[in-house]
Structure formats: C-alpha cells, structure tokens
Enzyme design. Sequence first.
Site, PDB file in Angstrom:
ATOM      1  N   LYS A 243      -3.757   3.147  -3.098  1.00  0.00           N
ATOM      2  CA  LYS A 243      -4.817   4.016  -3.640  1.00  0.00           C
ATOM      3  C   LYS A 243      -4.419   5.442  -3.298  1.00  0.00           C
ATOM      4  O   LYS A 243      -4.149   5.768  -2.157  1.00  0.00           O
ATOM      5  CB  LYS A 243      -6.164   3.677  -3.014  1.00  0.00           C
TER       6      LYS A 243
ATOM      7  N   MET B 292      -8.635   8.222   9.356  1.00  0.00           N
ATOM      8  CA  MET B 292      -9.186   8.767   8.110  1.00  0.00           C
ATOM      9  C   MET B 292     -10.200   9.879   8.389  1.00  0.00           C
ATOM     10  O   MET B 292     -11.217   9.992   7.697  1.00  0.00           O
ATOM     11  CB  MET B 292      -9.856   7.643   7.288  1.00  0.00           C
TER      12      MET B 292
ATOM     13  N   ASP C 160       0.826  -1.204   0.000  1.00  0.00           N
ATOM     14  CA  ASP C 160       0.000   0.000   0.000  1.00  0.00           C
ATOM     15  C   ASP C 160       0.860   1.253   0.000  1.00  0.00           C
ATOM     16  O   ASP C 160       2.060   1.201   0.278  1.00  0.00           O
ATOM     17  CB  ASP C 160      -0.873   0.021   1.267  1.00  0.00           C
TER      18      ASP C 160
HETATM   19  C1  SAM Z   1      -6.910   2.788   5.467  1.00  0.00           C
HETATM   20  S1  SAM Z   1      -6.533   3.216   7.114  1.00  0.00           S
HETATM   21  C2  SAM Z   1      -5.444   1.890   7.513  1.00  0.00           C
HETATM   22  C3  SAM Z   1      -5.226   1.688   8.988  1.00  0.00           C
HETATM   23  C4  SAM Z   1      -4.200   0.611   9.294  1.00  0.00           C
HETATM   24  N1  SAM Z   1      -4.646  -0.675   8.839  1.00  0.00           N
HETATM   25  C5  SAM Z   1      -3.842   0.545  10.772  1.00  0.00           C
HETATM   26  O1  SAM Z   1      -4.146  -0.451  11.449  1.00  0.00           O
HETATM   27  O2  SAM Z   1      -3.218   1.489  11.266  1.00  0.00           O
HETATM   28  C6  SAM Z   1      -5.473   4.578   6.881  1.00  0.00           C
HETATM   29  C7  SAM Z   1      -5.502   5.551   8.041  1.00  0.00           C
HETATM   30  O3  SAM Z   1      -4.746   5.033   9.131  1.00  0.00           O
HETATM   31  C8  SAM Z   1      -4.154   6.101   9.843  1.00  0.00           C
HETATM   32  N2  SAM Z   1      -2.700   5.906   9.850  1.00  0.00           N
HETATM   33  C9  SAM Z   1      -2.047   4.817   9.424  1.00  0.00           C
HETATM   34  N3  SAM Z   1      -0.718   4.919   9.668  1.00  0.00           N
HETATM   35  C10 SAM Z   1      -0.548   6.115  10.276  1.00  0.00           C
HETATM   36  C11 SAM Z   1       0.590   6.800  10.816  1.00  0.00           C
HETATM   37  N4  SAM Z   1       1.814   6.286  10.770  1.00  0.00           N
HETATM   38  N5  SAM Z   1       0.392   8.010  11.395  1.00  0.00           N
HETATM   39  C12 SAM Z   1      -0.829   8.549  11.460  1.00  0.00           C
HETATM   40  N6  SAM Z   1      -1.944   7.957  10.974  1.00  0.00           N
HETATM   41  C13 SAM Z   1      -1.798   6.749  10.395  1.00  0.00           C
HETATM   42  C14 SAM Z   1      -4.592   7.390   9.168  1.00  0.00           C
HETATM   43  O4  SAM Z   1      -5.772   7.819   9.805  1.00  0.00           O
HETATM   44  C15 SAM Z   1      -4.884   6.897   7.767  1.00  0.00           C
HETATM   45  O5  SAM Z   1      -5.768   7.762   7.089  1.00  0.00           O
END
Ligand code: SAM
Length: 240
Positions: free
Chosen positions: A55, A167, A33
């Site tokens: 995406k 998100m 991703d």
């Molecule tokens: C599609 S979701 C995936 C979440 C992921 N599977 C998880 O468990 O962290 C994507 C969202 O996760 C959050 N996110 C993921 N990694 C991040 C990071 N290192 N710092 C801040 N937000 C993060 C944000 O809100 C982002 O828009």
Amino acid sequence: MTVALVGAGPGDPDLLTVRAARLLAEADVVVHDALVGDGVLAIVSPTAELIDVGKRPGRPIPQEMISALLVELGRQGRRVVRLKGGDPFVFGRGGEEALALQAAAVPFEVVPGITSSVAAPAAAGIPVTHRGMSAAFTVVTGHRRAGEHDVDWRSLAKVGGTIVVLMGVAQRASIAAELIAGGLDPATPVAAVHRATTEQQDVVRCELADLHATAIDSPAVIVIGPVAALNLTAILELSA
Ligand SMILES: C[S@@+](CC[C@H](N)C(=O)[O-])C[C@H]1O[C@@H](n2cnc3c(N)ncnc32)[C@H](O)[C@@H]1O
C-alpha cells in the site's frame, strides 16, 4: 502447507529467520509488502512469481482484496509466501489474513519475524528495557483514524517504561503534545530510527518537547523514554 504468513524482519536479509529464508527459496509465488527490501527479495527463487501488494500513497490496495488473493492462490495448491515487514502479527494485518484463510479452510502457517519495534531501537544502540531505567516497553501505533488517535496517549504517559511508536511520523507533534499533557517530562529523550538495518538507516535524537520541530523521514520507529539517550553501538575502530 500452502500459504505461509512470513515475517521478513526489519530489512537486512541477515535478519530473516532460517525458516523464512527456506520458504522464500522454495516458494512458487511471493506476495509482498512495500516495506520488504530488495535484499530480502533477492533470496526468492528466480522461478517464483512476485506480486507486490504494497500500500502506497495514491495506491491503497483494500485489505479484503489481498486476503481474497491469498485464498485464491492457496486453493491452487501452490507454495505461497505472504511476506510482510517485521513480524506479520505486529501491526501487519496478518491476523486478518489468517482469519480469511481459516474461514476458507486453506492450510496456512505463521512464521514470526523480528519486529522493527525492537530491531530499530537495537540498531540505534537502544535497549527497550534496561535495569534501573525502564522495566517495560509499550508498542503503539501513531496512526489516526478519522481525526481520532487510536491510543490514549495521556494515560500512556502515566504507565512508565519505554514507548515505541510505529507509524507515528506524521502525527508526532500531537503525540508529543498529548504525552506532555499526560504528565511526561518535556525533557524526555526521544530517538527516531528511519529504515533501520538498511543502508538508508538514519537516527535522529531530540527531547520530547522538540519532537514536533524535528525532521524525521517515514518509515521510522520513534522511541520515547530515558533509554532513548543510550547509544550502545559497537566501537568498530579502537584507538591505537
Ligand atoms: C504497517 S507497520 C508494520 C510493522 C511490522 N509488522 C513490524 O513488526 O515491524 C509499518 C511501520 O513499521 C515501522 N517499520 C517497519 N520497518 C521499519 C524499519 N526497517 N525501520 C524503521 N521503521 C520500520 C515504521 O513505523 C512503519 O511505518
């Protein structure tokens, strides 16, 4: 096992699980991703094929295409790693990919990762639960489908505990308005953690009433509740 649905953790390669690091080093092909950073990808075997299916705005890759690709690669008998930010089963659509693999009788395994929903608050020194302050935490998506929120924010305002929003940057104004309309104190502390555990990490703090006017870059995890006022990061320099 031919396909491994692997959580890459929040960004820092040191926060990969041992199993994730081993599978990445042994993989023939890695399907990843956009949120998976270069530090994690550096662990991938140099002979492995890297396929970026992230995406992005202007490049929406249909989920069915990604699932079909995994099935196809899995049927080739190659060692496939499907690498996702955080945990594959937390807003990662890993469940849909697992269903597709199961339906196609392609052997697969799921390797959990450290989800940003707890790692991002921790990186900002915020415990999502804290005795006397927060006895629960709720992880929700701020994403809206066709103008409608997927979450009943007014009811959530009454649940208590910490609210962790993934998100949610683009919808933060309406999220805050709904939570306040549901009874949450406008002075409730909020922290937003951008790109947690990476070199670009940035933490912004405000009160719920000011969230709409607070600049936050995406991707970020937004933490709402009394614990968001804490900053339990290590003291690296002790005064003499
Ligand atoms: C599609 S979701 C995936 C979440 C992921 N599977 C998880 O468990 O962290 C994507 C969202 O996760 C959050 N996110 C993921 N990694 C991040 C990071 N290192 N710092 C801040 N937000 C993060 C944000 O809100 C982002 O828009």
